[in-house]
Design a protein around this motif. Structure first.
Motif, PDB file in Angstrom:
ATOM      1  N   ARG A   1      23.841  49.472 105.883  1.00 36.65           N
ATOM      2  CA  ARG A   1      23.403  50.166 104.665  1.00 36.65           C
ATOM      3  C   ARG A   1      21.929  49.873 104.386  1.00 36.65           C
ATOM      4  NH1 ARG A   1      23.929  48.893  98.886  1.00 36.65           N
ATOM      5  NH2 ARG A   1      24.007  50.860  97.708  1.00 36.65           N
ATOM      6  N   LEU A   2      21.516  48.638 104.622  1.00 35.15           N
ATOM      7  CA  LEU A   2      20.117  48.284 104.423  1.00 35.15           C
ATOM      8  C   LEU A   2      19.226  49.012 105.429  1.00 35.15           C
ATOM      9  CD1 LEU A   2      17.920  46.654 103.042  1.00 35.15           C
ATOM     10  CD2 LEU A   2      18.474  44.725 104.533  1.00 35.15           C
ATOM     11  N   ARG A   3      19.682  49.108 106.678  1.00 31.49           N
ATOM     12  CA  ARG A   3      18.904  49.843 107.672  1.00 31.49           C
ATOM     13  C   ARG A   3      18.752  51.317 107.270  1.00 31.49           C
ATOM     14  NH1 ARG A   3      21.817  46.512 111.333  1.00 31.49           N
ATOM     15  NH2 ARG A   3      20.407  45.144 112.500  1.00 31.49           N
ATOM     16  N   GLU A   4      19.835  51.904 106.802  1.00 28.92           N
ATOM     17  CA  GLU A   4      19.776  53.307 106.367  1.00 28.92           C
ATOM     18  C   GLU A   4      18.809  53.467 105.197  1.00 28.92           C
ATOM     19  OE1 GLU A   4      23.730  54.400 105.391  1.00 28.92           O
ATOM     20  OE2 GLU A   4      24.486  54.286 107.447  1.00 28.92           O
ATOM     21  N   ALA A   5      18.844  52.511 104.288  1.00 26.47           N
ATOM     22  CA  ALA A   5      17.937  52.576 103.150  1.00 26.47           C
ATOM     23  C   ALA A   5      16.492  52.448 103.608  1.00 26.47           C
ATOM     24  CB  ALA A   5      18.268  51.463 102.158  1.00 26.47           C
ATOM     25  N   GLY A   6      16.249  51.578 104.578  1.00 21.94           N
ATOM     26  CA  GLY A   6      14.899  51.427 105.108  1.00 21.94           C
ATOM     27  C   GLY A   6      14.414  52.670 105.820  1.00 21.94           C
ATOM     28  N   GLU A   7      15.296  53.302 106.598  1.00 18.60           N
ATOM     29  CA  GLU A   7      14.917  54.536 107.297  1.00 18.60           C
ATOM     30  C   GLU A   7      14.624  55.658 106.304  1.00 18.60           C
ATOM     31  OE1 GLU A   7      18.200  55.201 109.834  1.00 18.60           O
ATOM     32  OE2 GLU A   7      17.706  53.560 111.222  1.00 18.60           O
TER      33      GLU A   7
ATOM     34  N   ALA B   1       7.697  60.194  91.839  1.00 19.41           N
ATOM     35  CA  ALA B   1       8.534  61.351  92.156  1.00 19.41           C
ATOM     36  C   ALA B   1      10.002  60.932  92.238  1.00 19.41           C
ATOM     37  CB  ALA B   1       8.082  61.970  93.474  1.00 19.41           C
ATOM     38  N   GLU B   2      10.882  61.878  91.941  1.00 18.34           N
ATOM     39  CA  GLU B   2      12.317  61.564  91.898  1.00 18.34           C
ATOM     40  C   GLU B   2      12.838  61.079  93.246  1.00 18.34           C
ATOM     41  OE1 GLU B   2      14.707  64.659  90.341  1.00 18.34           O
ATOM     42  OE2 GLU B   2      13.659  64.768  88.413  1.00 18.34           O
ATOM     43  N   ASP B   3      12.386  61.722  94.334  1.00 18.18           N
ATOM     44  CA  ASP B   3      12.891  61.308  95.644  1.00 18.18           C
ATOM     45  C   ASP B   3      12.399  59.900  96.011  1.00 18.18           C
ATOM     46  OD1 ASP B   3      10.260  62.216  95.868  1.00 18.18           O
ATOM     47  OD2 ASP B   3      10.514  62.822  97.955  1.00 18.18           O
ATOM     48  N   VAL B   4      11.173  59.566  95.589  1.00 17.80           N
ATOM     49  CA  VAL B   4      10.660  58.218  95.851  1.00 17.80           C
ATOM     50  C   VAL B   4      11.446  57.199  95.032  1.00 17.80           C
ATOM     51  CG1 VAL B   4       8.639  56.714  95.760  1.00 17.80           C
ATOM     52  CG2 VAL B   4       8.367  59.131  96.355  1.00 17.80           C
ATOM     53  N   ALA B   5      11.690  57.522  93.762  1.00 18.08           N
ATOM     54  CA  ALA B   5      12.446  56.616  92.898  1.00 18.08           C
ATOM     55  C   ALA B   5      13.851  56.377  93.443  1.00 18.08           C
ATOM     56  CB  ALA B   5      12.519  57.179  91.483  1.00 18.08           C
ATOM     57  N   ALA B   6      14.512  57.450  93.893  1.00 22.01           N
ATOM     58  CA  ALA B   6      15.874  57.316  94.423  1.00 22.01           C
ATOM     59  C   ALA B   6      15.881  56.463  95.687  1.00 22.01           C
ATOM     60  CB  ALA B   6      16.452  58.698  94.705  1.00 22.01           C
TER      61      ALA B   6
ATOM     62  N   LEU C   1      13.665  54.138  96.552  1.00 18.03           N
ATOM     63  CA  LEU C   1      13.376  52.747  96.212  1.00 18.03           C
ATOM     64  C   LEU C   1      14.596  52.062  95.587  1.00 18.03           C
ATOM     65  CD1 LEU C   1       9.761  53.055  94.748  1.00 18.03           C
ATOM     66  CD2 LEU C   1      10.429  52.073  96.954  1.00 18.03           C
ATOM     67  N   ALA C   2      15.315  52.792  94.743  1.00 20.43           N
ATOM     68  CA  ALA C   2      16.505  52.228  94.117  1.00 20.43           C
ATOM     69  C   ALA C   2      17.582  51.926  95.168  1.00 20.43           C
ATOM     70  CB  ALA C   2      17.045  53.183  93.063  1.00 20.43           C
ATOM     71  N   PHE C   3      17.739  52.832  96.131  1.00 14.56           N
ATOM     72  CA  PHE C   3      18.690  52.637  97.222  1.00 14.56           C
ATOM     73  C   PHE C   3      18.318  51.380  98.016  1.00 14.56           C
ATOM     74  CE2 PHE C   3      20.318  54.613 101.453  1.00 14.56           C
ATOM     75  CZ  PHE C   3      21.447  53.791 101.412  1.00 14.56           C
ATOM     76  N   LEU C   4      17.044  51.255  98.317  1.00 12.29           N
ATOM     77  CA  LEU C   4      16.569  50.110  99.087  1.00 12.29           C
ATOM     78  C   LEU C   4      16.736  48.800  98.300  1.00 12.29           C
ATOM     79  CD1 LEU C   4      15.206  49.262 101.729  1.00 12.29           C
ATOM     80  CD2 LEU C   4      12.993  49.675 100.649  1.00 12.29           C
ATOM     81  N   ARG C   5      16.380  48.840  97.023  1.00 14.36           N
ATOM     82  CA  ARG C   5      16.524  47.660  96.177  1.00 14.36           C
ATOM     83  C   ARG C   5      17.984  47.192  96.116  1.00 14.36           C
ATOM     84  NH1 ARG C   5      16.160  49.169  90.145  1.00 14.36           N
ATOM     85  NH2 ARG C   5      18.124  50.108  90.864  1.00 14.36           N
ATOM     86  N   ASP C   6      18.889  48.129  95.883  1.00 17.17           N
ATOM     87  CA  ASP C   6      20.302  47.769  95.746  1.00 17.17           C
ATOM     88  C   ASP C   6      20.887  47.271  97.067  1.00 17.17           C
ATOM     89  OD1 ASP C   6      20.031  48.542  93.139  1.00 17.17           O
ATOM     90  OD2 ASP C   6      20.984  50.499  93.406  1.00 17.17           O
TER      91      ASP C   6
ATOM     92  N   ASP D   1      12.018  46.625  93.098  1.00 13.83           N
ATOM     93  CA  ASP D   1      12.323  46.586  91.671  1.00 13.83           C
ATOM     94  C   ASP D   1      11.046  46.612  90.835  1.00 13.83           C
ATOM     95  OD1 ASP D   1      14.379  46.277  89.583  1.00 13.83           O
ATOM     96  OD2 ASP D   1      13.374  44.378  89.193  1.00 13.83           O
ATOM     97  N   ARG D   2      10.034  45.879  91.261  1.00 14.11           N
ATOM     98  CA  ARG D   2       8.778  45.838  90.501  1.00 14.11           C
ATOM     99  C   ARG D   2       8.081  47.189  90.512  1.00 14.11           C
ATOM    100  NH1 ARG D   2       3.679  41.696  91.650  1.00 14.11           N
ATOM    101  NH2 ARG D   2       2.294  42.532  90.015  1.00 14.11           N
ATOM    102  N   ILE D   3       8.099  47.868  91.650  1.00 15.37           N
ATOM    103  CA  ILE D   3       7.466  49.187  91.728  1.00 15.37           C
ATOM    104  C   ILE D   3       8.184  50.171  90.806  1.00 15.37           C
ATOM    105  CG2 ILE D   3       7.023  51.153  93.257  1.00 15.37           C
ATOM    106  CD1 ILE D   3       6.599  49.076  95.520  1.00 15.37           C
ATOM    107  N   LEU D   4       9.496  50.124  90.813  1.00 14.42           N
ATOM    108  CA  LEU D   4      10.253  51.016  89.932  1.00 14.42           C
ATOM    109  C   LEU D   4       9.929  50.751  88.463  1.00 14.42           C
ATOM    110  CD1 LEU D   4      13.695  50.961  91.756  1.00 14.42           C
ATOM    111  CD2 LEU D   4      12.270  52.993  91.399  1.00 14.42           C
TER     112      LEU D   4
END
Length: 530
Positions: free
Chosen positions: A340-346, A364-369, A371-376, A417-420
């Motif tokens: 899951r982390l690899r997918e988030a990174g890709e 942008a919404e896609d960037v926020a989504a 980053l949130a995926f990667l953070r979680d 998290d900080r960027i968000l």
């Protein structure tokens, strides 16, 4: 000689102005304030008592009989074979006054003033009479070497007959600057970032690592700066660890011989500790002690302080960082979590690839989504890894691997998290700034990277450094147009003037400036990192 003094540092001391002065041949003082008092519940403890005092060690007996700073400076200059300089004497006196009053002091002292000696003499006198430690911080390796290899040894030899013993001095750097015997034996995680982009670099790194293994057989200090010529960062990372990656003295089989811990122990017994701005910033900003307990800080090359503190207080995020974190934890947690982390990174990599370089004021919404995926995903892996650690008693090698993985995961989670959080509703009220950094040309070893940094660090410095210690800031270039105000504002030491006169201006500040220094200028292009 421009000087700034000003904010109170000792517990319950009244606030004083910070003073600024230009030190050349003549000097004029511009009071700015004293350091503020720490809160009673400050976990770091009240300033003003050194670690050696707490251990029962005190200053020299008969301290009231010691010569004053002017006489000590004259003795040192004579022993070294120099000549008295009015600017140097004025600066030494200003530094001594700042130490005695708890006021912060900023001094501009040009080349030839004798700046180093002008701050070292009052620093040594204070340390030896009070049983305290004085920290001297520099921006460059060149000035560190000058102080440790030339200025301090000569000064110690010159003052020993007067003081009864030679002043003790030491240099202390961040853990990453020292060879780690544990990592030398076990090896680093097989994931140097550069190898992800340029496989041809692996053989070159291997040759450098082999050289490091040979050097490890002869080094006494394990200090990276001993290596001439040096080695690239990717090679050094194979034989060193960050503070987060260290397994700890209780679990490390090499603890008794740890170069970083030996350097800390030596610094803990020193009168003068030389360090760099980055480690000084970490010590001030974190909630744990990195430097020995100290009550006075002298910041040479102070014109670089804000940039170095900003760098320490910054974070970054890239797709390869996610891949590295996933590889480090992949063998220790459930495969679905690592995947899951690899997918988030890709996914983050695809999003980051199309973000134009420069500052980002809108997320942008896609960037926020993404980053949130990667953070979680990073947070989930870290939680799983910590749960495993609580229920197992592994050998040092497994502990080292786990800490290395956790360090990568925590950095990834924290940066995302900080960027968000940086994109608040009002741009003008945001404390952080985010920007996309991408290579200008085709540089495969430099992936698109999101960076986040504080817009200003003055508030942090005022609260975490100037309110706790007497601070002296000095450099050949501090005043702009004859005024300290621009840098004083960046340091968090400037307030609206209360009174103004032709030769003097007083200002209130939350912190106070300490002693100045005079000595030959020597600043090279190398910067001293933590």
């Amino acid at each position: 000689m421009p000087c700034l003094t000003g904010c109170p540092k000792r517990p319950f001391a009244a606030r004083r102005p910070l003073i600024g002065a230009l030190c050349a041949v003549a000097s004029s003082d511009v009071p700015l304030g004293r350091a503020g008092s720490p809160s009673p519940d400050d976990a770091r403890g009240a300033p003003g008592r050194s670690g050696r005092e707490r251990a029962g060690r005190v200053g020299l007996p008969g301290v009231t009989d010691l010569p004053g700073v002017t006489d000590l400076l004259a003795a040192a200059v004579t022993a070294i074979g120099g000549a008295e300089r009015a600017g140097q004497v004025s600066m030494a006196q200003a530094v001594q006054r700042a130490i005695e009053t708890g006021e912060h002091l900023a001094v501009q002292a040009g080349t030839g003033t004798g700046k180093s000696l002008a701050y070292l003499v009052p620093a040594v006198r204070h340390a030896m009479t009070e049983g305290a430690t004085v920290v001297v911080s520099t921006a460059t390796i060149a000035l560190q070497r000058q102080l440790i290899d030339r200025d301090l040894p000569r000064l110690a030899q010159a003052l020993e007959p007067i003081l009864g013993r030679p002043p003790v001095f030491a240099i202390l750097k961040g853990r990453r600057n020292y060879l780690c015997l544990q990592r030398l034996r076990t090896g680093a995680p097989d994931d140097p970032a550069e190898a992800l982009f340029d496989p041809r670099s692996v053989s070159a790194v291997g040759r450098q690592v082999q050289r490091l293994h040979e050097w490890a057989e002869t080094t006494v200090t394990g200090d990276r700066d001993e290596l001439v010529p040096g080695v690239p960062a990717q090679a050094w990372s194979q034989v060193s660890v960050t503070a987060r990656e260290c397994v700890g003295a209780q679990r490390c089989s090499f603890a008794a011989h740890c170069y970083a811990e030996l350097a800390r122990a030596e610094a803990g017994q020193a009168d003068i500790v030389v360090t760099n701005h980055a480690l000084l910033a970490i010590d001030a900003l974190e909630d744990f002690d990195v430097l020995p307990e100290h009550d006075v800080v002298i910041i040479d090359e102070a014109h670089d302080l804000v940039d170095r503190v900003t760098s320490v207080a910054s974070d970054e995020l890239s797709a390869p960082a996610a891949e590295i974190a996933a590889r480090r934890c992949g063998r220790m947690i459930e495969q679905k979590s690592a995947e899951r982390l690899r997918e988030a990174g890709e996914a983050a990599g695809r999003v980051l690839a199309v973000i134009p370089p420069g500052r980002m004021d809108i997320l942008a919404e896609d960037v926020a989504a993404s980053l949130a995926f990667l953070r979680d995903a990073a947070g989930g892996c870290a939680a799983e890894l910590r749960a495993i650690a609580r229920n197992s008693e592994d050998d040092p090698e497994r502990i080292a691997a786990r800490r290395s993985a956790l360090a990568a995961l925590d950095e990834l989670h924290g940066a995302a998290d900080r960027i968000l959080e940086a994109f608040g509703p009002e741009i003008a009220a945001r404390p952080d700034v985010v920007w996309m950094d991408r290579p200008a040309g085709e540089e495969p070893s430099r992936p698109p990277t999101l960076r986040v940094a504080p817009l200003e660090v003055g508030t942090l410095l005022a609260a975490r450094l100037f309110s706790r210690r007497t601070v002296v800031l000095t450099s050949a270039t501090l005043a702009l147009g004859g005024s300290f105000e621009p840098l004083a504002r960046q340091w968090g030491l400037w307030r609206a003037p209360e009174t103004a006169g032709p030769a003097e201006t007083r200002h209130r500040s939350p912190g106070s400036a300490g002693p100045e220094s005079a000595g030959p200028e020597s600043a090279g292009p190398e910067s001293a990192g933590p």
